[in-house]
Scaffold this motif. Structure first.
Motif, short mmCIF file in Angstrom:
data_model
loop_
_atom_site.label_atom_id
_atom_site.label_comp_id
_atom_site.label_asym_id
_atom_site.label_seq_id
_atom_site.Cartn_x
_atom_site.Cartn_y
_atom_site.Cartn_z
N LEU A 103 101.73 37.87 -26.24
CA LEU A 103 102.46 38.13 -27.49
C LEU A 103 101.48 38.63 -28.53
O LEU A 103 100.58 37.90 -28.96
CB LEU A 103 103.13 36.83 -27.97
CG LEU A 103 103.97 36.91 -29.24
CD1 LEU A 103 105.15 37.85 -29.04
CD2 LEU A 103 104.46 35.52 -29.63
N PHE A 104 101.63 39.89 -28.94
CA PHE A 104 100.74 40.50 -29.90
C PHE A 104 101.49 40.81 -31.19
O PHE A 104 102.71 41.02 -31.19
CB PHE A 104 100.14 41.80 -29.35
CG PHE A 104 99.34 41.61 -28.09
CD1 PHE A 104 98.08 41.04 -28.13
CD2 PHE A 104 99.86 41.99 -26.87
CE1 PHE A 104 97.35 40.86 -26.97
CE2 PHE A 104 99.13 41.83 -25.70
CZ PHE A 104 97.87 41.25 -25.76
N GLY A 105 100.77 40.87 -32.30
CA GLY A 105 101.37 41.24 -33.57
C GLY A 105 100.87 40.39 -34.72
O GLY A 105 100.32 39.31 -34.52
N ALA A 106 101.05 40.91 -35.93
CA ALA A 106 100.62 40.19 -37.12
C ALA A 106 101.37 38.86 -37.24
O ALA A 106 102.55 38.77 -36.92
CB ALA A 106 100.88 41.04 -38.36
N LEU A 107 100.67 37.84 -37.72
CA LEU A 107 101.28 36.53 -37.87
C LEU A 107 102.52 36.61 -38.76
O LEU A 107 103.54 35.96 -38.48
CB LEU A 107 100.27 35.54 -38.46
CG LEU A 107 100.79 34.12 -38.71
CD1 LEU A 107 101.24 33.47 -37.40
CD2 LEU A 107 99.71 33.27 -39.38
N SER A 123 94.65 27.98 -16.16
CA SER A 123 94.33 29.38 -16.48
C SER A 123 94.52 29.64 -17.96
O SER A 123 95.56 29.28 -18.53
CB SER A 123 95.22 30.32 -15.67
OG SER A 123 94.94 31.66 -15.96
N GLY A 124 93.51 30.24 -18.56
CA GLY A 124 93.59 30.61 -19.97
C GLY A 124 93.32 32.09 -20.14
O GLY A 124 93.80 32.93 -19.37
N GLY A 125 92.53 32.43 -21.14
CA GLY A 125 92.18 33.82 -21.38
C GLY A 125 91.01 33.91 -22.33
O GLY A 125 90.95 33.16 -23.33
N ALA A 126 90.07 34.80 -22.05
CA ALA A 126 88.85 34.87 -22.83
C ALA A 126 89.05 35.46 -24.22
O ALA A 126 88.21 35.31 -25.10
CB ALA A 126 87.80 35.70 -22.08
N GLY A 127 90.19 36.13 -24.45
CA GLY A 127 90.39 36.81 -25.71
C GLY A 127 90.37 35.92 -26.94
O GLY A 127 90.04 36.37 -28.04
N TYR A 128 90.66 34.64 -26.75
CA TYR A 128 90.70 33.75 -27.91
C TYR A 128 89.31 33.45 -28.46
O TYR A 128 89.15 32.97 -29.59
CB TYR A 128 91.43 32.45 -27.56
CG TYR A 128 90.54 31.33 -27.07
CD1 TYR A 128 90.27 30.24 -27.88
CD2 TYR A 128 89.97 31.37 -25.81
CE1 TYR A 128 89.45 29.21 -27.44
CE2 TYR A 128 89.16 30.36 -25.36
CZ TYR A 128 88.91 29.27 -26.18
OH TYR A 128 88.09 28.27 -25.75
N PRO A 168 92.67 40.85 -35.16
CA PRO A 168 93.97 40.79 -35.84
C PRO A 168 95.11 41.13 -34.87
O PRO A 168 95.00 42.05 -34.05
CB PRO A 168 93.83 41.86 -36.92
CG PRO A 168 92.36 41.90 -37.22
CD PRO A 168 91.69 41.69 -35.89
N GLY A 169 96.17 40.35 -34.94
CA GLY A 169 97.28 40.53 -34.04
C GLY A 169 97.25 39.65 -32.82
O GLY A 169 98.19 39.63 -32.01
N PHE A 170 96.16 38.87 -32.65
CA PHE A 170 96.00 38.01 -31.48
C PHE A 170 96.15 36.53 -31.82
O PHE A 170 95.86 35.67 -31.02
CB PHE A 170 94.62 38.26 -30.84
CG PHE A 170 94.55 37.89 -29.39
CD1 PHE A 170 95.22 38.62 -28.43
CD2 PHE A 170 93.79 36.80 -28.97
CE1 PHE A 170 95.15 38.27 -27.09
CE2 PHE A 170 93.71 36.45 -27.64
CZ PHE A 170 94.40 37.19 -26.68
N THR A 171 96.65 36.24 -33.01
CA THR A 171 96.71 34.85 -33.47
C THR A 171 97.57 33.98 -32.58
O THR A 171 97.18 32.86 -32.22
CB THR A 171 97.23 34.80 -34.91
OG1 THR A 171 96.33 35.52 -35.75
CG2 THR A 171 97.33 33.37 -35.41
N ALA A 172 98.75 34.45 -32.19
CA ALA A 172 99.65 33.64 -31.36
C ALA A 172 98.99 33.31 -30.02
O ALA A 172 98.97 32.15 -29.60
CB ALA A 172 100.97 34.38 -31.14
N CYS A 173 98.45 34.33 -29.37
CA CYS A 173 97.81 34.10 -28.07
C CYS A 173 96.58 33.21 -28.20
O CYS A 173 96.36 32.31 -27.38
CB CYS A 173 97.43 35.43 -27.45
SG CYS A 173 98.82 36.37 -26.80
N ALA A 174 95.76 33.45 -29.21
CA ALA A 174 94.54 32.66 -29.39
C ALA A 174 94.86 31.19 -29.59
O ALA A 174 94.17 30.30 -29.07
CB ALA A 174 93.73 33.20 -30.57
#
Length: 251
Positions: free
Chosen positions: A100-104, A141-146, A151-157
Motif C-alpha cells: 500500500l503506497f501513498g501519502a499518509l 516475512s517482512g520487507g527491508a523497505g521500512y 515518502p508514501g511508504f508510511t503505511a507499509c513501514a
C-alpha cells in the motif's frame, strides 16, 4: 603441539526428515522456499487463501508436498488447520497482500487495516495456533523497505516494523522455539504483477542500477535465507535483511 581436529562435516541434508509448514507457499518466495525445503530433505505442507493457487502450486512442486486452502484472517480456520496438521518442526509465514503506497493524508485507513490483517495479524494468528505443535522454529516475512522509508511508504513501514517487534518479543517468550524473520528487498515476484510488463522491467532495471550487487533479487535468493534460519539452531529473535545492499545506500 597438535592442532585440534576439525569437526566432522555432516552428510545429512539440512532439513532431512523434518516437517515444514509454509503459509503463503504457493507462489513467489513461499513457493521457492517450499521447493528448496524439499531439496534439503524436508516434508512440506503449503497453504494459501485461493484454492486455484494451491492447485497450480501442487502441479509445480514435488508430489510429496501437501497443499491446503487457508485464509489467515480467519482465526478459527487457522486453529483448525494446525490441529489437523499436527506436529511439525518449522513454520514459515510468507502470506501477504499487495503493498500500500501513498501519502499518509490520502491513505485509506481501512485498506491499511486490511493489509495489516494479513501481514501482521495473520502472522500472529498462525504463530499462536501453531504453538502446541511446532517443535523448532517460526520464520516470518517482512520487507527491508521500512529501514529507509521514503515518502508514501508510511503505511507499509508501520506494518513491517510491527512484524520485527513481534519477532523479537515472540522469540523471548516462546523459547526454546526459535522465532526469526526475513526482510527482503526488491524481488522479482508476483507481488509486482499488477504493473504493466514494460513498466515493471523498467522498475527492476532502475533499481538494479542503484544496488551494490547490480541486480534485483530472485525468490531463490530469499528462500535460502528462510532455510538458513530454519536450520541454524543458534539464531533467534533476528530479522535477516536480504536486499542487495539497498539499506546501506552504497551507490
Amino acid at each position: 603441539m597438535t592442532a585440534p581436529a576439525a569437526p566432522a562435516l555432516s552428510t545429512q541434508s539440512e532439513l532431512s526428515d523434518e516437517r515444514v509448514v509454509i503459509i503463503g507457499g504457493t507462489s513467489g518466495i513461499g513457493w521457492a522456499t517450499a521447493l528448496r525445503s524439499v531439496a534439503l530433505g524436508a516434508s512440506v505442507v503449503v497453504a494459501s487463501r485461493r484454492p486455484e493457487a494451491v492447485a497450480v502450486a501442487l502441479g509445480r512442486l514435488p508430489e510429496s508436498v501437501e497443499g491446503y486452502t487457508l485464509d489467515v484472517r480467519d482465526v478459527e480456520a487457522v486453529r483448525t488447520f494446525f490441529a489437523d496438521i499436527g506436529e511439525h518442526d518449522h513454520l514459515v509465514v510468507t502470506a501477504g497482500d499487495d503493498l500500500l503506497f501513498g501519502a499518509l493524508a490520502d491513505t485509506d485507513l481501512r485498506a491499511m487495516q486490511e493489509l495489516a490483517s494479513v501481514r501482521v495479524w495473520g502472522a500472529i494468528a498462525a504463530t499462536q495456533a501453531a504453538l502446541p505443535y511446532v517443535r523448532k522454529s517460526v520464520t516470518l516475512s517482512g520487507g527491508a523497505g521500512y529501514l529507509r522509508p521514503t515518502p508514501g511508504f508510511t503505511a507499509c513501514a508501520t506494518i513491517l516494523g510491527a512484524i520485527e517487534a513481534f519477532t523479537r518479543a515472540a522469540a523471548a517468550e516462546l523459547a526454546p522455539v526459535r522465532v526469526n524473520a526475513v526482510f527482503p528487498g526488491l524481488v522479482r515476484s508476483p507481488l509486482w504483477d499488477g504493473m504493466a510488463e514494460a513498466e515493471r522491467e523498467q522498475f527492476y532495471n532502475a533499481t538494479a542500477a542503484e544496488l551494490p550487487v547490480g541486480r534485483v533479487g530472485e525468490p531463490t535468493d530469499i528462500a535460502k535465507a528462510f532455510t538458513h534460519l530454519m536450520s541454524n539452531g543458534y539464531t533467534t529473535g533476528q530479522t535477516l535483511v536480504i536486499d542487495g545492499g539497498a539499506t546501506i545506500g552504497a551507490r
